[in-house]
Design an enzyme around this catalytic site. Structure first.
Site, PDB file in Angstrom:
ATOM      1  CG  HIS A 246      -2.132   0.997   0.647  1.00 23.83           C
ATOM      2  ND1 HIS A 246      -3.060   0.726  -0.337  1.00 23.83           N
ATOM      3  CD2 HIS A 246      -2.324   2.281   0.978  1.00 23.83           C
ATOM      4  CE1 HIS A 246      -3.780   1.800  -0.576  1.00 23.83           C
ATOM      5  NE2 HIS A 246      -3.368   2.756   0.209  1.00 23.83           N
TER       6      HIS A 246
ATOM      7  CE1 TYR B 271      -2.570   6.926  -0.964  1.00 21.74           C
ATOM      8  CE2 TYR B 271      -2.179   5.236   0.672  1.00 21.74           C
ATOM      9  CZ  TYR B 271      -3.051   6.016  -0.050  1.00 21.74           C
ATOM     10  OH  TYR B 271      -4.398   5.903   0.132  1.00 21.74           O
TER      11      TYR B 271
ATOM     12  CG  HIS C 275      -8.960   1.110  -7.600  1.00 19.16           C
ATOM     13  ND1 HIS C 275      -9.260   2.395  -7.207  1.00 19.16           N
ATOM     14  CD2 HIS C 275      -7.918   0.712  -6.817  1.00 19.16           C
ATOM     15  CE1 HIS C 275      -8.446   2.756  -6.219  1.00 19.16           C
ATOM     16  NE2 HIS C 275      -7.618   1.758  -5.963  1.00 19.16           N
ATOM     17  CG  PHE C 276      -4.575  -1.476 -10.535  1.00 20.87           C
ATOM     18  CD1 PHE C 276      -3.887  -1.576 -11.719  1.00 20.87           C
ATOM     19  CD2 PHE C 276      -5.023  -2.653  -9.940  1.00 20.87           C
ATOM     20  CE1 PHE C 276      -3.674  -2.798 -12.319  1.00 20.87           C
ATOM     21  CE2 PHE C 276      -4.815  -3.882 -10.525  1.00 20.87           C
ATOM     22  CZ  PHE C 276      -4.141  -3.948 -11.729  1.00 20.87           C
ATOM     23  CG  HIS C 277      -5.520  -0.217 -15.751  1.00 19.90           C
ATOM     24  ND1 HIS C 277      -5.617  -1.463 -15.185  1.00 19.90           N
ATOM     25  CD2 HIS C 277      -4.473  -0.296 -16.621  1.00 19.90           C
ATOM     26  CE1 HIS C 277      -4.705  -2.264 -15.698  1.00 19.90           C
ATOM     27  NE2 HIS C 277      -3.985  -1.573 -16.568  1.00 19.90           N
TER      28      HIS C 277
ATOM     29  NE  ARG D 167      -6.457  -8.182  -9.608  1.00 19.76           N
ATOM     30  CZ  ARG D 167      -5.640  -7.569  -8.724  1.00 19.76           C
ATOM     31  NH1 ARG D 167      -6.017  -7.437  -7.459  1.00 19.76           N
ATOM     32  NH2 ARG D 167      -4.481  -7.086  -9.085  1.00 19.76           N
ATOM     33  NE  ARG D 168      -2.927 -10.239 -10.064  1.00 19.67           N
ATOM     34  CZ  ARG D 168      -2.184 -10.110  -8.979  1.00 19.67           C
ATOM     35  NH1 ARG D 168      -2.463 -10.794  -7.919  1.00 19.67           N
ATOM     36  NH2 ARG D 168      -1.153  -9.318  -8.963  1.00 19.67           N
TER      37      ARG D 168
HETATM   38 FE1  HAS Z   1      -6.114   1.568  -4.339  1.00 24.49          FE
HETATM   39  C1  HAS Z   1      -6.283  -1.875  -4.655  1.00 24.49           C
HETATM   40  C2  HAS Z   1      -8.173   1.435  -1.613  1.00 24.49           C
HETATM   41  C3  HAS Z   1      -5.774   4.973  -3.875  1.00 24.49           C
HETATM   42  C4  HAS Z   1      -3.510   1.586  -6.570  1.00 24.49           C
HETATM   43  N1  HAS Z   1      -5.113   0.132  -5.416  1.00 24.49           N
HETATM   44  C5  HAS Z   1      -5.345  -1.219  -5.420  1.00 24.49           C
HETATM   45  C6  HAS Z   1      -4.430  -1.865  -6.316  1.00 24.49           C
HETATM   46  C7  HAS Z   1      -3.609  -0.880  -6.827  1.00 24.49           C
HETATM   47  C8  HAS Z   1      -4.063   0.372  -6.257  1.00 24.49           C
HETATM   48  C9  HAS Z   1      -2.444  -1.058  -7.780  1.00 24.49           C
HETATM   49  O1  HAS Z   1      -9.216  -0.698   0.323  1.00 24.49           O
HETATM   50  C10 HAS Z   1      -4.413  -3.340  -6.660  1.00 24.49           C
HETATM   51  C11 HAS Z   1      -3.390  -4.100  -5.903  1.00 24.49           C
HETATM   52  C12 HAS Z   1      -3.413  -5.551  -6.326  1.00 24.49           C
HETATM   53  O2  HAS Z   1      -2.759  -5.882  -7.325  1.00 24.49           O
HETATM   54  O3  HAS Z   1      -4.123  -6.342  -5.690  1.00 24.49           O
HETATM   55  N2  HAS Z   1      -6.889   2.948  -3.025  1.00 24.49           N
HETATM   56  C13 HAS Z   1      -7.711   2.679  -1.997  1.00 24.49           C
HETATM   57  C14 HAS Z   1      -8.050   3.924  -1.308  1.00 24.49           C
HETATM   58  C15 HAS Z   1      -7.377   4.925  -1.965  1.00 24.49           C
HETATM   59  C16 HAS Z   1      -6.636   4.299  -3.029  1.00 24.49           C
HETATM   60  C17 HAS Z   1      -8.940   4.092  -0.121  1.00 24.49           C
HETATM   61  N3  HAS Z   1      -4.908   3.005  -5.090  1.00 24.49           N
HETATM   62  C18 HAS Z   1      -4.920   4.339  -4.759  1.00 24.49           C
HETATM   63  C19 HAS Z   1      -3.879   5.024  -5.472  1.00 24.49           C
HETATM   64  C20 HAS Z   1      -3.227   4.072  -6.228  1.00 24.49           C
HETATM   65  C21 HAS Z   1      -3.894   2.812  -5.977  1.00 24.49           C
HETATM   66  C22 HAS Z   1      -3.584   6.501  -5.365  1.00 24.49           C
HETATM   67  C23 HAS Z   1      -2.073   4.195  -7.139  1.00 24.49           C
HETATM   68  C24 HAS Z   1      -1.428   5.291  -7.393  1.00 24.49           C
HETATM   69  N4  HAS Z   1      -7.074   0.055  -3.357  1.00 24.49           N
HETATM   70  C25 HAS Z   1      -7.831   0.233  -2.233  1.00 24.49           C
HETATM   71  C26 HAS Z   1      -8.230  -1.093  -1.736  1.00 24.49           C
HETATM   72  C27 HAS Z   1      -7.684  -2.038  -2.587  1.00 24.49           C
HETATM   73  C28 HAS Z   1      -6.960  -1.273  -3.604  1.00 24.49           C
HETATM   74  C29 HAS Z   1      -9.051  -1.405  -0.553  1.00 24.49           C
HETATM   75  C30 HAS Z   1      -7.781  -3.557  -2.467  1.00 24.49           C
HETATM   76  C31 HAS Z   1      -8.902  -4.071  -3.220  1.00 24.49           C
HETATM   77  C32 HAS Z   1      -8.936  -5.584  -3.228  1.00 24.49           C
HETATM   78  O4  HAS Z   1      -9.939  -6.119  -2.732  1.00 24.49           O
HETATM   79  O5  HAS Z   1      -8.003  -6.235  -3.698  1.00 24.49           O
HETATM   80  C33 HAS Z   1      -7.392   6.405  -1.568  1.00 24.49           C
HETATM   81  O6  HAS Z   1      -6.083   6.864  -1.405  1.00 24.49           O
HETATM   82  C34 HAS Z   1      -8.123   7.265  -2.529  1.00 24.49           C
HETATM   83  C35 HAS Z   1      -8.271   8.686  -2.005  1.00 24.49           C
HETATM   84  C36 HAS Z   1      -8.485   9.637  -3.119  1.00 24.49           C
HETATM   85  C37 HAS Z   1      -9.379  10.614  -3.161  1.00 24.49           C
HETATM   86  C38 HAS Z   1      -9.498  11.456  -4.406  1.00 24.49           C
HETATM   87  C39 HAS Z   1      -9.011  12.896  -4.211  1.00 24.49           C
HETATM   88  C40 HAS Z   1      -9.046  13.576  -5.532  1.00 24.49           C
HETATM   89  C41 HAS Z   1      -8.071  14.395  -6.007  1.00 24.49           C
HETATM   90  C42 HAS Z   1      -8.217  14.951  -7.398  1.00 24.49           C
HETATM   91  C43 HAS Z   1      -8.556  16.398  -7.378  1.00 24.49           C
HETATM   92  C44 HAS Z   1      -8.910  16.854  -8.764  1.00 24.49           C
HETATM   93  C45 HAS Z   1      -8.675  18.098  -9.239  1.00 24.49           C
HETATM   94  C46 HAS Z   1      -9.123  18.480 -10.615  1.00 24.49           C
HETATM   95  C47 HAS Z   1      -8.059  19.171  -8.419  1.00 24.49           C
HETATM   96  C48 HAS Z   1     -10.293  10.884  -2.045  1.00 24.49           C
HETATM   97  C49 HAS Z   1      -6.855  14.745  -5.220  1.00 24.49           C
HETATM   98  C50 HAS Z   1     -10.493  19.024 -10.483  1.00 24.49           C
HETATM   99  C51 HAS Z   1     -11.040  19.582 -11.722  1.00 24.49           C
HETATM  100  C52 HAS Z   1     -12.360  19.586 -12.042  1.00 24.49           C
HETATM  101  C53 HAS Z   1     -12.796  20.262 -13.267  1.00 24.49           C
HETATM  102  C54 HAS Z   1     -13.374  18.916 -11.215  1.00 24.49           C
END
Ligand code: HAS
Length: 545
Positions: free
Chosen positions: A219, A223, A370-372, A435-436
């Protein structure tokens, strides 16, 4: 402003070279994968779907990211905290060659089909010992590189007493520290469990511990990718749009929160696994929701930056700010598409982390979707956006108007391809697509019928993405060797609020690293002890194998 010195320039360039080589091969493996998954294409020479998947995952998730990130961090630190000493450069070069040697060993085994264990190399899938030794060298190499960054920062602090370090350097130090603390987990599993097991010194392995140590690292790994993108969002993007940093302290606080809360959350990848008490899973789910906060702080900061910039240009109304942004500049547009993708990507992460909902999506292609969105769009597009000025900055060449336009087309193609591919992965996942899993392993054509249409859509999206990768490679080569000579700026935003007082507490490492270790111990000590205590049947208890 200081141009990056030649010696450091070389080090950064070789990192970027390996990263883009990995992108080319890994991207091609991705294309093969989506085609094979339609059931209409068969790979020649008995190459299996799982072997191609391993190439794709290892080269893109581990090699492309890690080499790019260290290259970018060296550039950021050298630019803001001054030239590295000869000793630090030697340390960094040693790290680089160890990483390279490790990568070659692991890649060799994967190509020989002796390490078809996917990028997570979960036991009891077993690879050849050379694969694990290669991984161990790779991690040791990253520690040396991380150490070079941290020691360079300490030297800066000694010569700048009571001054707050440059923000980009601070961010690189937090990211390197997090990486080192986290990768001790997976390296421990590789060195003490997987290498002895693959050499035949032990006939069994404690699977629960190896998976837990992997996710203790896995995890914070995501990050590590994200924080490198956030470095560019906080510091580079405001300058690119012609504005200032919203708040230095907010950015530092967000990074420190990531340091503390990124690591003790690995159980949210193991919610469906036996051998871990539900109380500990629940505790880590709560911590997962805490680590969402610094991402929300980042979203706030980006909105504040965009809006205050636009208001300074007399933009009015609720959405007036949007029009003022520099839509013709690839250095902004490409990472901005990444930011947009993080809104659904982050929401998907919150769904994954919500225990009961994880039961619906776990091990389905929803997770692949999700991760793509997160790593393969938010982070990757930010890295491309950075490359579009960093390569020129290093080679003394400029981003021409034509190449800038091509880079914007590249970003748009990525957005189209990924919307189709990741969207259909999400839907197919909800229909139960695992998956996989190779097409031939679905357990009958009737089963696959439910989602085969979405798989075809993934092939269409994946092919568009591959065209976008070809464009990236063309642009990168052009910027490195053919673009007109000139000075390409390294954009670094100034402090926005002159009234903001630097908070020296934010650099009290004893405090922050102390809290980080404390939370890790609370989250992991008892569950790990109980896994060792209840070692698998056949073993004599209290052991790792
Ligand atoms: Fe995830 C599985 C939970 C973030 C990558 N994640 C994965 C896997 C990968 C991955 C690679 O709880 C698969 C691993 C594997 O092979 O098994 N993930 C989360 C949560 C977050 C999260 C809670 N993941 C990421 C990020 C990744 C990433 C970042 C890569 C860089 N993830 C999970 C969980 C799994 C998981 C479970 C396991 C699932 C399973 O069952 O296997 C949080 O960090 C997300 C928080 C993000 C936000 C969004 C904030 C938005 C922002 C954008 C602002 C936009 C702007 C533009 C300013 C709350 C900062 C605005 C403009 C306009 C015009 C509107």
């Amino acid at each position: 402003m200081k141009i990056i010195e030649q010696q450091e320039g070389k080090l950064i360039k070789v990192h970027l070279f390996i990263a883009f080589l990995a992108l080319a091969i890994g991207g091609f493996a991705g294309l093969l994968q989506v085609l094979v998954k339609t059931g209409k294409v068969v790979l020649p020479f008995n190459i299996s779907y799982y072997q191609v998947l391993t190439v794709h995952g290892v080269l893109l998730a581990l090699v492309f990211t890690t080499f790019f990130i260290f290259g970018f961090m060296f550039a950021a630190v050298s630019k803001t905290a001054g030239t590295f000493s000869t000793k630090m450069l030697l340390l960094a070069w040693t790290g680089f060659f160890l990483m390279l040697a490790g990568t070659i060993m692991a890649a060799w085994m994967i190509l020989m089909n002796k390490a078809t264990v996917l990028y997570t190399f979960y036991a009891p899938l077993q690879a050849h010992a050379i694969f694990y030794i290669g991984l161990a060298l790779f991690f040791i190499g990253t520690w040396l590189e991380g150490l070079a960054i941290i020691l360079h920062y300490t030297r800066w602090k000694k010569t700048h007493k009571n001054m707050l370090s440059p923000l980009l350097t601070f961010m690189a130090v937090v990211n390197s520290t997090m990486w080192i603390i986290a990768s001790f987990g997976v390296a421990g599993s590789i060195i003490f469990q997987l290498i002895p097991w693959s050499l035949g010194w032990h006939s069994t392995v404690n699977v629960a511990i190896s998976r837990t140590l992997f996710w203790y690292f896995g995890h914070p790994l995501v990050y590590f990718w994200l924080l490198s993108a956030y470095m560019a969002w906080y510091v580079v993007i405001p300058k690119v749009i012609g504005w200032k940093l919203y708040s230095d302290s907010l950015a530092r606080l967000a990074f420190l929160l990531f340091l503390i809360f990124s690591i003790p959350v690995g159980f949210h990848h193991q919610l469906m696994e036996p051998g871990i008490s539900h109380n500990w899973k629940f505790f880590q789910v709560i911590l997962t929701f805490v680590v969402i906060i610094p991402s929300l702080m980042t979203a706030f900061s980006m909105f504040a930056t965009f809006e205050s910039f636009a208001r300074s240009k007399k933009a009015a109304g609720l959405l007036g700010w949007f029009k003022q942004l520099p839509w013709g500049d690839a250095r902004f547009v490409v990472p901005f598409i990444g930011m947009l993708a993080f809104i659904p990507g982050g929401a998907g992460g919150i769904i994954n982390a919500s225990s009961q909902m994880n039961a619906v999506v776990h091990n389905t292609t929803w997770i692949t979707g999700h991760f793509h969105l997160t790593i393969s769009t938010t982070v990757t597009l930010t890295f491309f956006g950075v490359s579009y000025w960093l390569i020129g900055h290093l080679t003394g060449r400029t981003l021409t108007k034509k190449i800038n336009r091509l880079a914007i087309i590249q970003g748009i193609l990525w957005a189209i391809g990924m919307t189709i591919m990741s969207g259909s992965m999400h839907i197919a996942g909800l229909l139960g697509a695992p998956r996989r899993t190779a097409f031939t392993d679905y357990g009958g054509a009737a089963q696959a019928k439910k989602w085969i249409g979405y798989q075809l859509a993934q092939a269409v999206g994946g092919s568009i993405l591959f065209i976008s990768i070809l464009l990236v490679l063309f642009i990168v080569i052009y910027l490195a060797f053919f673009s007109p000579k000139g000075v390409q700026e390294f954009p670094i935003a100034e402090m926005g609020r002159s009234s903001e007082k630097p908070l020296l507490l934010l650099e009290n490492w004893l405090l922050w690293i102390g809290i980080t270790l404390f939370v890790i111990i609370i989250a992991y000590a008892i569950p790990l002890y109980s896994m060792i205590q209840h070692a698998p049947p056949g073993s004599s208890g209290y052991q790792l194998w």
